[in-house]
Enzyme design. Sequence first.
Site, PDB file in Angstrom:
ATOM      1  N   TYR A  87       0.861  -1.180   0.000  1.00  0.00           N
ATOM      2  CA  TYR A  87       0.000   0.000   0.000  1.00  0.00           C
ATOM      3  C   TYR A  87       0.898   1.231   0.000  1.00  0.00           C
ATOM      4  CZ  TYR A  87      -4.250  -2.643   1.035  1.00  0.00           C
ATOM      5  OH  TYR A  87      -5.316  -3.490   0.968  1.00  0.00           O
ATOM      6  N   HIS A  97     -10.879  -5.278  -6.323  1.00  0.00           N
ATOM      7  CA  HIS A  97     -10.651  -5.521  -4.896  1.00  0.00           C
ATOM      8  C   HIS A  97     -11.730  -6.455  -4.333  1.00  0.00           C
ATOM      9  CE1 HIS A  97      -7.758  -3.678  -1.971  1.00  0.00           C
ATOM     10  NE2 HIS A  97      -8.507  -4.359  -1.124  1.00  0.00           N
TER      11      HIS A  97
END
Length: 427
Positions: free
Chosen positions: A155, A301
């Site tokens: 991330y 996702h």
Amino acid sequence: MSDSPVSAAVEFARMLAAGGFRLDPVASAPSIEDLRRLARKRLPTMAFDIIDGASNHEITLDANARDLREVRFRPRWLTDISTIDTSTTVDGMALERPYVMGPLGLQRMIGGEGELGAVRAAGRANIPFTISTASNWTMEELADQATGPLWYQLYMYKSDRIVTDLIERARAIGAEALVVTVDVPLNGKRYRDHRNGMSIPPRITPRNAVEAIRHLDWTRAIMRPPAIGFRNLKDQVQGDNAVSHQEFVAKYLANLTLTWESIEDVRRRWDGPLYLKGILTPEDALRAHRVGADGIYVSNHGGRQLDSSPSSISALPMIADAVGDRMTVVFDSGVRTGDDIAKALAVGADLVSIGRAWGYGNAAAGEKGVLRVLEILDEELALAMGQLGATSIEGLDRGFVDYPEAWHGVGLHRAPESQPAPKEVRA
């Protein structure tokens, strides 16, 4: 022996003995859906919904599965299928099968060992395991348990110091590929989690308390040390508990200024395969190519971010047409069967990433459940390829499938996206 009730009973007993008794529901589970049901029985609702749920009304979650069913096979009979080869090579990495284990975070919230059992299962199957930045064990702790290939999912947090540290640590543990998630500028709102009081730590409600008592094995497991949190950030935060981690992520790590220039910077720091996860348009796929990514994940996702996004399979054809000859195209979101893997490969993917599927196995029985997931997918993929008459991954192309022409943009309103002005070059 003449026919009699006794002889019939003896013959029936012999038949049972020859077939074997199936007392283990995990070992005998025929599908991922069966393992999902076992996981649901084992976990309290608030924990099960972490794996099973998605954002808002779960429109995209439903579309992922529904649209995969829209892909229909076109088998080629009377083909020699005595040898079926499921191996492939992607960006110089030789793989025994055309799929990898994708990143799943917060796995200790399902009880048991969290990601530890899953990474051991991956090693036993020799399949790449993608460590999540949000894992409940550090990447080093997971690497200590690994005997197979490791990839690392990153991330892009606000702190450049933290991002640099994560990249360097991923390199140090021998991660073969870096997967940068780009579709989480903000966390999606997940109604199930709000209804359940699911947070880190969980919010205590009367229902949660009752379910915790009813599922004592789970309760004891999540209470074992270390405290559940984002352990990959444990040296970057003050305190080890989950509350401090959550507050730190919200205050210091959420990156609202992330741009394509940030990916160019990652490309300079990472010399191995670099993939961007969360691409849903040809335009972004082309941008990914321009900034130096080796591949992209066609992914929404798992429906957990922007609800009403397109299903991954419906976005795949246009993206594969745009960059498939220049980049590795990984398919992600909605995979529950070996048939799904075969469909994604035929439509245009080079590789498939499974996430929620191994999460169900992990929730059902830890390492043993994850191994059963991989066995099921291997069996179903080989069976689908054999019935199709496709004897290799390379040969599994669009000639083996039918799917809606609208997935190529035909009949859809799609205004052309404006292109940014070229950068001014100064003499």
